[in-house]
Scaffold this motif. Structure first.
Motif, PDB file in Angstrom:
ATOM      1  N   ASP A 327      -4.638  -9.180 -40.116  1.00 38.38           N
ATOM      2  CA  ASP A 327      -5.691  -8.450 -39.399  1.00 38.38           C
ATOM      3  C   ASP A 327      -5.998  -7.120 -40.074  1.00 38.38           C
ATOM      4  N   ARG A 412     -11.320  -1.859 -34.402  1.00 38.44           N
ATOM      5  CA  ARG A 412     -10.754  -2.687 -33.330  1.00 38.44           C
ATOM      6  C   ARG A 412      -9.642  -3.584 -33.872  1.00 38.44           C
ATOM      7  N   LYS A 415      -6.622  -1.444 -34.502  1.00 40.68           N
ATOM      8  CA  LYS A 415      -5.959  -1.082 -33.250  1.00 40.68           C
ATOM      9  C   LYS A 415      -5.088  -2.214 -32.747  1.00 40.68           C
ATOM     10  N   SER A 416      -5.607  -3.452 -32.835  1.00 45.06           N
ATOM     11  CA  SER A 416      -4.824  -4.607 -32.393  1.00 45.06           C
ATOM     12  C   SER A 416      -3.608  -4.837 -33.276  1.00 45.06           C
ATOM     13  N   GLU A 420      -3.926   3.458 -34.807  1.00 47.32           N
ATOM     14  CA  GLU A 420      -4.897   4.167 -33.965  1.00 47.32           C
ATOM     15  C   GLU A 420      -5.461   5.367 -34.704  1.00 47.32           C
TER      16      GLU A 420
END
Length: 598
Positions: A327, A412, A415-416, A420
């Motif tokens: 990711d 996003r 963050k996942s 952050e």
């Protein structure tokens, strides 16, 4: 790790029993799938001129420097052009997807069950010092490369079980498996080194001693690190055999070294060397202009080709913790705005690369087929779901440079993945570690391509820096996997096979000097590589390669860049060239000097 066995490396005197190895009729060539284009009585390849005159001197350019004439090990920086010194067992034609014809080997016998391949050597084959090429030299080469050479050879030839010297001019390679149809052709690519030359030397050390080879050229002279000149061997044993007729026409080939590609281009325009292939679209659009081009002093041409372009990309080192999460890698792919880059930096000269096998039928650019689904279904729990549902496409922008929406998507994802954005910096939620990394480059010209991506990364709170190093340092850092990200490429052929192990195989992910620079350790990819190697037909090869492509794509191991389907070349007008061009190569070794100087 593949091993080399000496148990059967013996000379067999007298009559040899072939009962365990039922051979087909000896052949002049071998094709991976389908029939050979050239019959046993062919006299030359269609893309050569058998009457091409010999003579003249040609200069080319090379980047960086060199400190070794041993290109088979992972130490040192080898000089350009060393392949001209060595012949291989077979020669690959460049107007067929994957076919080879006898070079040092006069005939090739593949066992009916593909358990072995036997090469009968041309008795006329000689090294540049006049010594004959024998089966002992072939066996010595194989053993030396797989035990002392680059790790690439251990992987590439890993399916060979034993080597048997049948007689002075006959050698058999026995295989661990009968399912690798490509292996006889891979063995045919083996360069042949002289045992008598190397027996008292340290093969594993860089050297500037003049090598002895069996090929069309010999090392003539050099200035350490600055230039190297090869001389056509006037006594070359293979000058008139069919695979060489019309090739290797220049008397001398010199490589002059330049520290910088910009300087090298200016030197070319000033007449310092004779031929150049251009890889920069900006240079092609803006620098190949002026009186020397208008009056014909330099000719420029774009030559379309049918060669798979492979994958050029920003390459992640997944051994680094920050790049271990797919990711995260996917998020960073949003930082490269190809559409803006292509329009503003490349003069819209490129197409976006989405496949590791681009410009070929192996590219997974359409919805998944039932055949591919059947291959991948057993691994479903280990694969991203998109492999089965979507066609991969790298992020697409509108070319305006406004990419806020895409960067929000990237944030996003980050963050996942446990990151952050705080006060403009991307921090690890658990450790507080800032997201920083280095992009290692060897060509300063690439800095302008990377710079806009750095700006987008900055908007994500990521601090990325460019480090430009010289060629020698770059090679050594890649060998040691000492980098965060590099710009690199993975070239592909029209017939993928064993080299996929080198690129993506788990077995060499931690082997220094291997070509798995990404550090991939994925059992699904390992299984698919073996499926490709064992493909029983061309159609099955296509399906299996597409399946591999999908798994590579959706794991986001790289940020794909761009490709062109033409060669961009410029050259002085004294060159002659055949009317027919090869489909898969420039064919520079078939050119000649129109009026050679005496």
């Amino acid at each position: 790790m593949p091993s080399y066995s000496l148990k059967k490396l013996i000379v067999v005197a007298g009559l040899v029993c072939y009962s365990s190895f039922t051979l087909a009729a000896p052949s002049h060539g071998i094709a991976m799938h389908g029939d050979l284009k050239y019959s046993s009585d062919f006299t030359h390849f269609d893309y050569t001129n058998p009457d091409a005159p010999k003579g003249g001197s040609v200069k080319q350019w090379a980047l960086g420097t060199f400190d070794s004439f041993n290109s088979f090990i992972i130490k040192g920086t080898p000089a350009d052009g060393l392949g001209l010194i060595y012949d291989t067992l077979t020669s690959q034609s460049t107007d067929e997807p994957f076919s080879e014809y006898g070079l040092i080997a006069k005939t090739i016998d593949v066992a009916d069950d593909n358990s072995s391949v036997t090469f009968v050597l041309n008795k006329n084959a000689k090294f540049s010092d006049g010594e004959p090429v024998t089966a002992n030299d072939v066996a010595f080469t194989f053993k030396t490369l797989t035990t002392e050479g680059s790790p690439v050879y251990r992987i590439y030839y890993g399916d060979v079980k034993d080597v048997v010297i049948v007689d002075e001019h006959t050698i058999r390679f026995e295989f661990k498996s009968t399912k690798n149809a490509e292996l006889p052709l891979i063995i045919g690519q083996l360069p042949v080194l002289p045992e008598h030359y190397w027996k008292d030397k340290d093969f594993n050390a860089p050297t500037l001693d003049k090598p002895v080879g069996s090929g069309p050229y010999m090392l003539d002279s050099y200035e350490a690190g600055r230039s190297i000149t090869y001389k056509r061997n006037p006594n070359y044993w293979g000058a008139d055999i069919p695979v060489n007729k019309g090739r290797y026409n220049f008397d001398f080939i010199t490589y002059d070294y330049y520290r910088d590609t910009t300087v090298s281009l200016e030197a070319f325009k000033a007449g310092e060397y004779d031929f150049r292939q251009e890889t920069s679209s900006k240079n092609w659009a803006t620098s190949y202009v002026g009186p020397m081009f208008d009056n014909g002093q330099i000719i420029k041409a774009e030559i379309p080709h049918s060669r798979p372009t492979g994958m050029q990309a920003f390459v992640f080192n997944t051994r680094r913790d920050i790049f271990s999460n797919p990711d995260v890698r996917k998020a960073l792919s949003y930082a490269f705005d190809f559409e803006w880059t292509n329009k503003n930096l490349f003069y819209s000269a490129y197409a976006r690369t989405n496949s590791y096998f681009s410009n070929s039928e192996m590219a997974a650019e359409q919805p998944i087929t039932p055949q591919e689904t059947a291959l991948l279904e057993p691994f479903k729990d280990q694969l991203p779901s998109e492999v089965f549902t979507d066609v991969f496409k790298a992020p697409v922008y509108d070319g305006s440079g406004n990419n806020r929406r895409e960067l929000r998507t990237a944030l996003r994802l980050l963050k996942s993945a446990g990151w952050e954005l705080k006060n403009g910096k991307l921090l690890n939620k658990e450790t507080g570690q800032a997201f920083t990394f280095e992009i290692l480059l060897v060509q300063k010209e690439f800095e302008r391509i990377v710079a806009p991506m750095l700006k987008n990364l900055k908007q994500m709170g990521i601090e990325a820096n460019i480090r430009i190093v010289d060629v020698s340092q770059y090679i050594n850092r890649l060998r040691d996997f000492d980098f965060d990200m590099v710009v690199s490429s993975f070239g592909q052929s029209s017939s993928p096979g064993n080299e996929q192990r080198e690129f993506w195989g788990s077995y060499n992910a931690d082997m220094k000097g291997s070509r798995n620079i990404i550090g991939i350790k994925n059992p699904v990819i390992d299984a698919l590589i073996e499926k490709i190697i064992e493909a029983p037909s061309r159609q099955e090869l296509v399906y299996r390669t597409r399946a591999l492509d999908r798994v590579l794509q959706w794991n986001y191991y790289v940020i794909p860049q761009f490709h062109s389907t033409s060669y961009r070349i410029a050259y002085k007008p004294f060159f002659g060239m055949p009317k027919t061009r090869p489909l898969y190569d420039i064919g520079f070794d078939t050119w000649w000097v129109k009026e050679p100087t005496k």
